[in-house]
Design an enzyme around this catalytic site. Structure first.
Site, PDB file in Angstrom:
ATOM      1  N   ARG A 162      18.767  84.069  41.853  1.00 49.10           N
ATOM      2  CA  ARG A 162      17.646  83.767  42.741  1.00 49.10           C
ATOM      3  C   ARG A 162      17.531  84.796  43.865  1.00 49.10           C
ATOM      4  O   ARG A 162      16.419  85.132  44.301  1.00 49.10           O
ATOM      5  CB  ARG A 162      17.790  82.358  43.301  1.00 49.10           C
ATOM      6  CG  ARG A 162      17.575  81.275  42.239  1.00 49.10           C
ATOM      7  CD  ARG A 162      18.033  79.922  42.712  1.00 49.10           C
ATOM      8  NE  ARG A 162      17.334  79.506  43.918  1.00 49.10           N
ATOM      9  CZ  ARG A 162      17.722  78.493  44.696  1.00 49.10           C
ATOM     10  NH1 ARG A 162      18.828  77.806  44.400  1.00 49.10           N
ATOM     11  NH2 ARG A 162      17.022  78.171  45.767  1.00 49.10           N
TER      12      ARG A 162
ATOM     13  N   TYR B 262      20.472  83.907  32.045  1.00 51.76           N
ATOM     14  CA  TYR B 262      19.511  83.115  32.810  1.00 51.76           C
ATOM     15  C   TYR B 262      18.112  83.682  32.631  1.00 51.76           C
ATOM     16  O   TYR B 262      17.938  84.885  32.398  1.00 51.76           O
ATOM     17  CB  TYR B 262      19.842  83.151  34.304  1.00 51.76           C
ATOM     18  CG  TYR B 262      20.961  82.249  34.746  1.00 51.76           C
ATOM     19  CD1 TYR B 262      20.698  80.972  35.249  1.00 51.76           C
ATOM     20  CD2 TYR B 262      22.281  82.676  34.693  1.00 51.76           C
ATOM     21  CE1 TYR B 262      21.729  80.147  35.684  1.00 51.76           C
ATOM     22  CE2 TYR B 262      23.321  81.855  35.121  1.00 51.76           C
ATOM     23  CZ  TYR B 262      23.030  80.598  35.618  1.00 51.76           C
ATOM     24  OH  TYR B 262      24.047  79.784  36.038  1.00 51.76           O
TER      25      TYR B 262
ATOM     26  N   ARG C 263      28.036  76.102  36.722  1.00 48.32           N
ATOM     27  CA  ARG C 263      27.378  75.076  37.538  1.00 48.32           C
ATOM     28  C   ARG C 263      25.995  75.546  37.981  1.00 48.32           C
ATOM     29  O   ARG C 263      25.816  76.703  38.344  1.00 48.32           O
ATOM     30  CB  ARG C 263      28.232  74.736  38.762  1.00 48.32           C
ATOM     31  CG  ARG C 263      29.515  73.999  38.413  1.00 48.32           C
ATOM     32  CD  ARG C 263      30.383  73.778  39.629  1.00 48.32           C
ATOM     33  NE  ARG C 263      30.924  75.037  40.129  1.00 48.32           N
ATOM     34  CZ  ARG C 263      31.741  75.134  41.185  1.00 48.32           C
ATOM     35  NH1 ARG C 263      32.078  74.047  41.849  1.00 48.32           N
ATOM     36  NH2 ARG C 263      32.193  76.302  41.572  1.00 48.32           N
TER      37      ARG C 263
ATOM     38  N   ASP D 155      22.436  74.723  40.455  1.00 47.18           N
ATOM     39  CA  ASP D 155      22.040  74.111  41.720  1.00 47.18           C
ATOM     40  C   ASP D 155      20.971  73.049  41.519  1.00 47.18           C
ATOM     41  O   ASP D 155      20.402  72.910  40.432  1.00 47.18           O
ATOM     42  CB  ASP D 155      21.480  75.194  42.671  1.00 47.18           C
ATOM     43  CG  ASP D 155      22.537  76.186  43.107  1.00 47.18           C
ATOM     44  OD1 ASP D 155      23.714  75.789  43.220  1.00 47.18           O
ATOM     45  OD2 ASP D 155      22.187  77.362  43.334  1.00 47.18           O
TER      46      ASP D 155
END
Length: 257
Positions: free
Chosen positions: A198, A111, A51, A53
């Site tokens: 992040r 990522y 998932r 954001d």
């Protein structure tokens, strides 16, 4: 039949992969399920590999779904994409075994985080890159980041809202590099915690800007305390590149180990 899809999306217009409330912008999952259900002429639900954001993008999110509708992969790919908003498309569709699971069959996720490093904020890439005005030492950030490689408790880099049962993850690779004004972080792990990438980037930026020494990243990791780490980097610079699966699932090369 069970199918796997490779889905690409620009997350700027969505509240994330999953719907968090009845108000506000839609989720990527909601618009994808609506489009698939239209092609199938029956309700379709999907399960994703990871998932994302609000504001986070995906180059190749993988999902699976089940359907009895007699459609070939080309019809699922083109028919679904034709019913999606311009910010989402289905890149490919592959029939898979009934025990394939987009989330649990994945062995790794990758990522990429990009930012523009200059005194003036970006205009052209404002939806797909973050911005850091302070000069950054990329070599220092790369060296500091290597302390995170391996299996560790990443509690210091998870949000307080993270629902994972535990914080142990295996970070397999992290690279920090510069291409002109663009600084890029690429990270691969067996799985990630909520906001983990992040929060890692936000902490490394403190090292790159000279506010913290390189060894501070290792100290933050060992402390297992989110309050000791740096701020959470903005979402728009983050792209979920792909999950990775064992070859026996027969998926495209870009998502195969």
């Amino acid at each position: 039949m069970r199918y796997a899809l490779g889905v690409e999306y620009d997350g700027a217009d969505f509240q994330g992969w999953q719907q968090l409330g009845r108000s506000g912008p839609p989720s990527v999952q909601a618009v994808l399920e609506k489009a698939l259900s239209s092609v199938a002429d029956a309700p379709v639900s999907v399960v994703c590999a990871g998932r994302t954001d609000a504001g986070v993008h995906a180059e190749c999110q993988v999902v699976h779904f089940d359907s009895d509708a007699p459609r070939d992969p080309r019809a699922w790919t083109l028919g679904t994409t034709g019913r999606l908003p311009p910010s989402v498309c289905v890149r490919w569709c592959v029939p898979v075994a009934d025990d394939f699971n987009a989330r649990f069959s994945a062995r790794a996720r990758r990522y990429r985080y990009r930012l523009v490093n200059r005194p003036v904020r970006p205009a052209l890439y404002r939806h797909t890159m973050a911005w850091e005005r302070r000069p950054l030492d990329v070599d220092a950030m790369h060296r500091a980041a290597q302390a995170l490689v391996g299996e560790h408790d990443f509690s210091a880099f998870r949000t307080v809202h993270c629902q994972a049962r535990h914080a142990r993850r295996e970070l397999q690779e992290i690279v920090v590099r510069r291409q002109g004004e663009v600084v890029e972080f690429e990270v691969q792990a067996n799985a990630f915690l909520h906001h983990m990438v992040r929060n890692i980037v936000g902490s490394l930026l403190e090292v790159g800007a000279g506010a913290r020494p390189e060894h501070w990243i290792a100290e933050v990791l060992a402390g297992r305390d989110r309050t000791l780490a740096g701020p959470t980097a903005p979402p728009q610079g983050l792209v979920f590149l792909r999950p990775l699966y064992p070859p026996e699932w027969g998926l495209p090369a870009e998502v195969t180990l």
